[in-house]
Motif scaffolding. Structure first.
Motif, short mmCIF file in Angstrom:
data_model
loop_
_atom_site.label_atom_id
_atom_site.label_comp_id
_atom_site.label_asym_id
_atom_site.label_seq_id
_atom_site.Cartn_x
_atom_site.Cartn_y
_atom_site.Cartn_z
N ILE A 1 0.80 -1.22 0.00
CA ILE A 1 0.00 0.00 0.00
C ILE A 1 0.84 1.28 0.00
O ILE A 1 0.36 2.31 -0.45
CB ILE A 1 -1.08 0.00 1.11
N HIS A 2 2.08 1.22 0.47
CA HIS A 2 2.95 2.40 0.35
C HIS A 2 3.33 2.65 -1.10
O HIS A 2 3.44 3.80 -1.53
CB HIS A 2 4.22 2.24 1.19
N GLU A 3 3.50 1.59 -1.84
CA GLU A 3 3.82 1.71 -3.26
C GLU A 3 2.59 2.15 -4.05
O GLU A 3 2.68 2.98 -4.96
CB GLU A 3 4.33 0.36 -3.75
N LEU A 4 1.44 1.58 -3.73
CA LEU A 4 0.21 1.91 -4.43
C LEU A 4 -0.29 3.33 -4.12
O LEU A 4 -0.87 3.99 -4.99
CB LEU A 4 -0.90 0.91 -4.06
N TYR A 5 -0.08 3.76 -2.87
CA TYR A 5 -0.65 5.03 -2.42
C TYR A 5 0.38 5.89 -1.69
O TYR A 5 0.21 6.20 -0.50
CB TYR A 5 -1.86 4.77 -1.51
N PRO A 6 1.43 6.31 -2.38
CA PRO A 6 2.46 7.12 -1.69
C PRO A 6 1.90 8.45 -1.18
O PRO A 6 2.45 9.05 -0.25
CB PRO A 6 3.52 7.33 -2.77
N ASP A 7 0.79 8.88 -1.76
CA ASP A 7 0.14 10.12 -1.35
C ASP A 7 -0.96 9.89 -0.31
O ASP A 7 -1.67 10.81 0.07
CB ASP A 7 -0.46 10.83 -2.57
N TYR A 8 -1.13 8.63 0.13
CA TYR A 8 -2.14 8.22 1.11
C TYR A 8 -3.57 8.36 0.59
O TYR A 8 -4.52 8.26 1.35
CB TYR A 8 -1.99 9.00 2.42
N LYS A 9 -3.74 8.55 -0.70
CA LYS A 9 -5.08 8.64 -1.29
C LYS A 9 -5.51 7.23 -1.70
O LYS A 9 -5.37 6.83 -2.85
CB LYS A 9 -5.09 9.60 -2.47
N ILE A 10 -6.04 6.51 -0.74
CA ILE A 10 -6.38 5.11 -0.92
C ILE A 10 -7.67 4.96 -1.72
O ILE A 10 -8.67 5.62 -1.44
CB ILE A 10 -6.48 4.41 0.45
N ASP A 11 -7.64 4.10 -2.71
CA ASP A 11 -8.81 3.80 -3.54
C ASP A 11 -9.61 2.73 -2.80
O ASP A 11 -9.32 1.53 -2.89
CB ASP A 11 -8.34 3.31 -4.91
N GLU A 12 -10.61 3.17 -2.03
CA GLU A 12 -11.34 2.22 -1.19
C GLU A 12 -12.04 1.14 -1.99
O GLU A 12 -12.11 -0.01 -1.57
CB GLU A 12 -12.32 2.92 -0.24
N LYS A 13 -12.55 1.47 -3.17
CA LYS A 13 -13.25 0.46 -3.99
C LYS A 13 -12.29 -0.61 -4.47
O LYS A 13 -12.60 -1.80 -4.42
CB LYS A 13 -13.99 1.11 -5.16
N ALA A 14 -11.10 -0.22 -4.92
CA ALA A 14 -10.10 -1.20 -5.38
C ALA A 14 -9.67 -2.09 -4.21
O ALA A 14 -9.51 -3.31 -4.38
CB ALA A 14 -8.89 -0.49 -5.98
N GLU A 15 -9.50 -1.50 -3.05
CA GLU A 15 -9.09 -2.28 -1.88
C GLU A 15 -10.21 -3.20 -1.41
O GLU A 15 -9.97 -4.35 -1.03
CB GLU A 15 -8.62 -1.36 -0.75
N GLN A 16 -11.44 -2.73 -1.45
CA GLN A 16 -12.57 -3.57 -1.07
C GLN A 16 -12.73 -4.74 -2.04
O GLN A 16 -12.97 -5.87 -1.62
CB GLN A 16 -13.85 -2.74 -0.99
N GLU A 17 -12.55 -4.47 -3.32
CA GLU A 17 -12.62 -5.55 -4.32
C GLU A 17 -11.53 -6.59 -4.07
O GLU A 17 -11.78 -7.80 -4.20
CB GLU A 17 -12.50 -4.97 -5.73
N ALA A 18 -10.34 -6.13 -3.70
CA ALA A 18 -9.26 -7.07 -3.39
C ALA A 18 -9.63 -7.92 -2.18
O ALA A 18 -9.43 -9.14 -2.18
CB ALA A 18 -7.96 -6.31 -3.14
N LEU A 19 -10.19 -7.31 -1.16
CA LEU A 19 -10.62 -8.06 0.03
C LEU A 19 -11.65 -9.13 -0.33
O LEU A 19 -11.60 -10.25 0.17
CB LEU A 19 -11.20 -7.11 1.09
#
Length: 181
Positions: free
Chosen positions: A36-54
């Motif tokens: 997640i540090h690589e995916l979101y270095p700006d801390y702007k987390i894509d909640e839908k992409a992360e929820q889909e991964a879960l």
């Protein structure tokens, strides 16, 4: 297949976490890794992409260094964004129900410092209650954390000691993932 949520702010410099991830990648473990540090270095987390991964996985491993008796800031932020109302909890928030919640982390100090009489005054598992409560609140199966001590060069541990312990940690994690299916 397991989902590994890697949350290490200086992963490229980490001996322990890098070794654990390398061991996982070199094993037969069927997994998806999300740094997640690589995916979101700006801390702007894509909640839908992360929820889909879960939703694609039965077992979720949270791999991180134990910082100031807790998880790194980005992982806490990830939970705040991704485990939202009506997804992870609430009257219709049962999307994570029955999934396995596996904390996996590294601790810089020695085991002896994490005792009632030690420098840290508490045992590591006492700092994990919020993880257990998060799993409980989201109807996930909380799996006891997998962790090891002595990952800091500054604390006097050698690179060889850290790598050897990290390999043992990875072996335990791989075994636990196999058990969980």
């Amino acid at each position: 297949m397991a989902l590994i949520i890697l949350a290490h702010p200086t992963f490229d410099k980490s001996i322990a976490s890098r070794t654990i991830i390398e061991e996982l990648k070199n094993s037969n473990t069927d997994m998806e890794l999300r740094n997640i540090h690589e995916l979101y270095p700006d801390y702007k987390i894509d909640e839908k992409a992360e929820q889909e991964a879960l939703l694609r996985h039965k077992t979720i491993v949270f791999q991180y260094p134990f910082y100031w008796y807790n998880m790194p800031a980005i992982l806490k932020h990830w939970f705040d964004v991704v485990f939202e109302h009506q997804f992870a909890y609430g009257s219709q928030g049962d999307k994570l129900k029955g999934r396995n919640f596996v904390p996996s982390f590294t601790v810089g100090s020695s085991q002896s410092s994490y005792t009632a009489l030690g420098f840290q005054h508490f045992r590591v598992y006492e700092f994990c209650k919020q993880l257990e409560q998060t799993a409980y609140h989201t109807q996930m199966n909380y799996i006891d954390p997998i962790y090891f001590y002595g990952t800091s060069l500054a604390a006097g541990y050698t690179e060889e000691e850290i790598k050897a312990n990290a390999k043992q940690h990875a072996k335990k994690l791989i075994q636990k993932l196999a058990e969980l299916g």
